[in-house]
Scaffold this active site. Sequence first.
Site, PDB file in Angstrom:
ATOM      1  CG  ASP A   1      -2.225   0.721   1.039  1.00  0.00           C
ATOM      2  OD1 ASP A   1      -2.153   1.920   0.740  1.00  0.00           O
ATOM      3  OD2 ASP A   1      -3.308   0.136   1.192  1.00  0.00           O
TER       4      ASP A   1
ATOM      5  CG  HIS B   1      -5.371   3.661   1.761  1.00  0.00           C
ATOM      6  ND1 HIS B   1      -5.152   2.323   1.470  1.00  0.00           N
ATOM      7  CD2 HIS B   1      -6.691   3.880   1.525  1.00  0.00           C
ATOM      8  CE1 HIS B   1      -6.276   1.766   1.085  1.00  0.00           C
ATOM      9  NE2 HIS B   1      -7.237   2.683   1.110  1.00  0.00           N
TER      10      HIS B   1
ATOM     11  CE1 TYR C   1      -6.710  -9.558 -14.743  1.00  0.00           C
ATOM     12  CE2 TYR C   1      -7.419  -7.398 -15.518  1.00  0.00           C
ATOM     13  CZ  TYR C   1      -7.439  -8.771 -15.619  1.00  0.00           C
ATOM     14  OH  TYR C   1      -8.203  -9.377 -16.581  1.00  0.00           O
TER      15      TYR C   1
ATOM     16  CB  ALA D   1      -9.233 -10.499 -12.288  1.00  0.00           C
TER      17      ALA D   1
ATOM     18  CB  SER E   1      -8.329  -0.807  -0.563  1.00  0.00           C
ATOM     19  OG  SER E   1      -8.894   0.356   0.028  1.00  0.00           O
TER      20      SER E   1
END
Length: 382
Positions: free
Chosen positions: A90, A117, A228, A231, A283
């Site tokens: 992150d 974050h 992605y 996936a 997230s």
Amino acid sequence: MTTTHGRALAAGLALLLTAGAGAFGAGTATAADGSTVQLPVLASKLAADAACTTGSDQRATDIPWEQVSLQLGRTWQFASGAGVTVGVVDTGVSSSAPTLKGRVTAVGDAGTDCVGHGTFVAGLIGAAVADGVRFAGVAQQARILAVRGSDARGSVTADRVADGIRAAVDGGAKVVTVSAALGSDSSALRSAVAYAVQKDVLVVAAAVPDTPASATSATDSPPARAYYPAADKGVLSVLDVDVDGKRPTGAYTTDSAAVAAPGDGVVGIGPAKKGHYIGSGASLAAGFVAGTAALVRSVHPDLTAARTATLLRTSAYPADVPRLDPYAAVTSILTGTAASSRGDDSVTPVHLPADKAAAPSAAPCGPRRPASRSSSQWCGWA
């Protein structure tokens, strides 16, 4: 809903949170007694001229709705995440965040977090309880490996994320959470995920980008598509839901999500100080799943990463996208074998007998009880 059950639900869902419209706006946390507290809304990235996030002075002292919904109080009787390291790919994770102090190891300069974050996500995974506050992370004894998956302001590229996944694996993480959801795949991302699978590391990723702050209606939602690395084969893809188990207004959509978790108006920590923020997005939901994976891998160290992913998926509450159930995941075992975290769903969990000695849960039964579960299984009474 009966009046008695309604009162129990209102009392248990102590914080019903709604995020403000802007990245630096305020969100209102409303307690069961009607009192409110304004919490700053977390940004996922910063403008080039914006000051770094310094921390919040506002604290949410009651139990957030997401902890009640996930029944974490019951789960903590059986697992703590001890012995498991979770990599957070992150914006970095502040090593000085009070409720993470002493448990953060950083790769390079990732021990600082200008955006905040990554620290927020790490707090959802493993923040310890602070005096006067009932918010806590899912796996409070897990260690956090901070890895930069973006630049210092939060901008991401496929190469940065891929390098972050590899660095987390090489750093000893058994679970890795990735906040970025990119619109296109790359050979670098696929190679990094394959490397994690080879090393028996579970990669958890946001199924979609976080909901745009400007979205005001369902018509603002882009068409469903794949993002992605979520996936990619071998990744446990996570979608965010609100207190009612629904997707937020205007949210991005996809058909590739494996599990859903709380992610709309959730409470979390900042990079400094003892206060809290409000955040929303897949997230953050991925952080809850990564924390639960740490609990599972701590209590079932013999499970592979692929079988851990299968357990998280098959023990989840029945829904269009199965909703995370940490208690069921921790207190279940798998029979059969699983080929991959996105493979055959024929592997089913076998639930252990209820603990007759355990006291009734103080948490409410939750927003809804799946029809496939009895009242005793859902509410926590033997």
